[in-house]
Design a protein around this motif. Structure first.
Motif, PDB file in Angstrom:
ATOM      1  N   ASP A 207     -37.904  56.416  -8.337  1.00 25.64           N
ATOM      2  CA  ASP A 207     -36.452  56.204  -8.823  1.00 25.64           C
ATOM      3  C   ASP A 207     -35.500  57.218  -7.767  1.00 25.64           C
ATOM      4  O   ASP A 207     -35.676  58.315  -8.014  1.00 25.64           O
ATOM      5  CB  ASP A 207     -36.441  56.478 -10.124  1.00 25.64           C
ATOM      6  CG  ASP A 207     -35.067  56.389 -10.854  1.00 25.64           C
ATOM      7  OD1 ASP A 207     -34.089  56.422 -10.077  1.00 25.64           O
ATOM      8  OD2 ASP A 207     -35.104  56.189 -12.136  1.00 25.64           O
TER       9      ASP A 207
ATOM     10  N   ASP B  92     -23.170  47.821 -11.811  1.00 25.77           N
ATOM     11  CA  ASP B  92     -23.786  47.157 -10.664  1.00 25.77           C
ATOM     12  C   ASP B  92     -23.688  48.006  -9.539  1.00 25.77           C
ATOM     13  O   ASP B  92     -24.523  47.983  -8.610  1.00 25.77           O
ATOM     14  CB  ASP B  92     -22.915  45.740 -10.503  1.00 25.77           C
ATOM     15  CG  ASP B  92     -23.218  44.937 -11.504  1.00 25.77           C
ATOM     16  OD1 ASP B  92     -24.337  44.833 -12.297  1.00 25.77           O
ATOM     17  OD2 ASP B  92     -22.411  43.710 -11.748  1.00 25.77           O
TER      18      ASP B  92
ATOM     19  N   GLU C  54     -26.527  50.479  -9.729  1.00 24.29           N
ATOM     20  CA  GLU C  54     -27.835  49.948  -9.281  1.00 24.29           C
ATOM     21  C   GLU C  54     -27.890  49.790  -7.721  1.00 24.29           C
ATOM     22  O   GLU C  54     -29.065  49.896  -7.230  1.00 24.29           O
ATOM     23  CB  GLU C  54     -27.932  48.608  -9.995  1.00 24.29           C
ATOM     24  CG  GLU C  54     -28.111  48.670 -11.555  1.00 24.29           C
ATOM     25  CD  GLU C  54     -29.563  49.574 -11.725  1.00 24.29           C
ATOM     26  OE1 GLU C  54     -30.572  49.384 -11.178  1.00 24.29           O
ATOM     27  OE2 GLU C  54     -29.382  50.523 -12.521  1.00 24.29           O
ATOM     28  N   GLU C  55     -26.945  49.288  -7.044  1.00 24.59           N
ATOM     29  CA  GLU C  55     -26.935  48.979  -5.566  1.00 24.59           C
ATOM     30  C   GLU C  55     -26.883  50.246  -4.980  1.00 24.59           C
ATOM     31  O   GLU C  55     -27.666  50.068  -3.829  1.00 24.59           O
ATOM     32  CB  GLU C  55     -25.552  47.957  -5.286  1.00 24.59           C
ATOM     33  CG  GLU C  55     -25.503  46.640  -5.630  1.00 24.59           C
ATOM     34  CD  GLU C  55     -26.766  45.870  -5.011  1.00 24.59           C
ATOM     35  OE1 GLU C  55     -26.898  46.163  -3.839  1.00 24.59           O
ATOM     36  OE2 GLU C  55     -27.012  45.206  -5.593  1.00 24.59           O
TER      37      GLU C  55
ATOM     38  N   LYS D 179     -28.832  52.702  -5.924  1.00 22.79           N
ATOM     39  CA  LYS D 179     -30.071  52.853  -5.872  1.00 22.79           C
ATOM     40  C   LYS D 179     -31.092  52.294  -4.872  1.00 22.79           C
ATOM     41  O   LYS D 179     -31.862  52.927  -4.355  1.00 22.79           O
ATOM     42  CB  LYS D 179     -30.734  52.695  -7.330  1.00 22.79           C
ATOM     43  CG  LYS D 179     -30.273  53.747  -8.317  1.00 22.79           C
ATOM     44  CD  LYS D 179     -30.754  53.483  -9.786  1.00 22.79           C
ATOM     45  CE  LYS D 179     -30.630  54.499 -10.899  1.00 22.79           C
ATOM     46  NZ  LYS D 179     -31.134  54.006 -11.946  1.00 22.79           N
TER      47      LYS D 179
END
Length: 296
Positions: free
Chosen positions: A42, A251, A254-255, A257
């Protein structure tokens, strides 16, 4: 029979050396290990410093994005082709050229060596080189990655010194007395005795060819000919551009990451072939370089 017992000072010296070299080994290996585990951990935990030795919250989405792109596989194919053909071509020129320059009976050997050394300090520049490659019809061909800069003067000097140090003139004279010609002597006697320096040259040139991207950036406009390094660079740029177009929503987080996972994954993907190749050649590496650098 008397046995020699080591003193406490000798044992302390040994343990100090062991601990010192283990420390150096850890300093070298840990960054590589960290990149590997960070490529599927992560990113939030990685950035928070919570991923040190053991991967956390494993996710393979970074590698899925990388290998899900057909350009990656095409880039791998191109890089392997350029590396294999380029290494064979370059090492062949360097080994034969170094042997020829090491021969005392080569006419004008000193003048040739001076002309070769001249190119080490003076270069025509990028634009004349590009124009030359273009006039030779190598732009947008695989040869643009292989032919320009094929012979390194530094490597040529190392190989020449190796032959001067390890192939005595008396060996050639004895072979010629038995009816052996120059070409046969080179194939049958010189090459088998030159495995250490050949391995060193293979390692130098294979790594250089695999990591090469500037020549592709200059000479290759056709995307189907791009090596892996250019493809990975393109993926990284596209990933960053996509983040700039997404607003500060979930979003986007998340992108971000995924982008971090892709960065680490690209380092692993591009470095793995070289890391696999090196253990097979490393036993020749130090020997070849040290022998080849004794005489100038």
């Amino acid at each position: 029979m008397e046995t020699w017992s080591r003193s406490r000072g000798d044992k302390l010296f040994d343990w100090t050396n062991i601990m010192f070299f283990l420390l150096i080994l850890g300093i070298v290996i840990y960054p590589l290990y960290f990149i590997i585990i960070a490529s599927f951990s992560d990113p939030d935990l990685v950035n928070a410093g919570k991923v040190l030795l053991i991967p956390q919250d494993i996710s393979w989405i970074g590698y899925e994005r990388i290998f899900g792109d057909a350009e990656i596989w095409n880039g791998y194919k191109n890089s392997i082709m350029y590396t294999v053909l380029g290494t064979i071509f370059r090492v062949s020129l360097i080994i034969t050229g170094g042997y020829a320059l090491s021969r005392k009976d080569l006419p004008m050997a000193g003048t040739l060596m001076l002309l070769i050394l001249f190119t080490m300090f003076f270069h025509g520049g990028l634009i004349p080189t590009y124009l030359l490659v273009k006039e030779l019809g190598m732009v947008d061909t695989m040869w643009a990655m292989i032919v320009p800069g094929a012979v390194s003067v530094y490597q040529l000097i190392i190989v020449r010194s190796f032959f001067q140090s390890n192939i005595p003139q008396e060996m050639l004279e004895a072979a010629m007395m038995d009816g052996c010609g120059n070409f046969k002597f080179f194939l049958r006697m010189v090459l088998p005795l030159s495995l250490p320096i050949i391995a060193v040259m293979v390692l130098f040139n294979a790594v250089a060819m695999w990591n090469s991207y500037f020549q592709a950036l200059i000479y290759l406009n056709d995307a189907s000919l791009h090596p892996l390094q250019i493809v990975l660079r393109k993926i990284l740029i596209i990933s960053e551009a996509q983040l700039d177009l997404i607003d500060a929503s979930g979003d986007a987080a998340e992108e971000q990451k995924v982008s971090e996972l892709i960065k680490y994954g690209m380092v692993v993907v591009s470095s793995l072939p070289v890391l696999v190749l090196y253990p097979f050649l490393q036993r020749y590496f130090v020997k070849g370089v040290m022998i080849g650098s004794v005489k100038g």
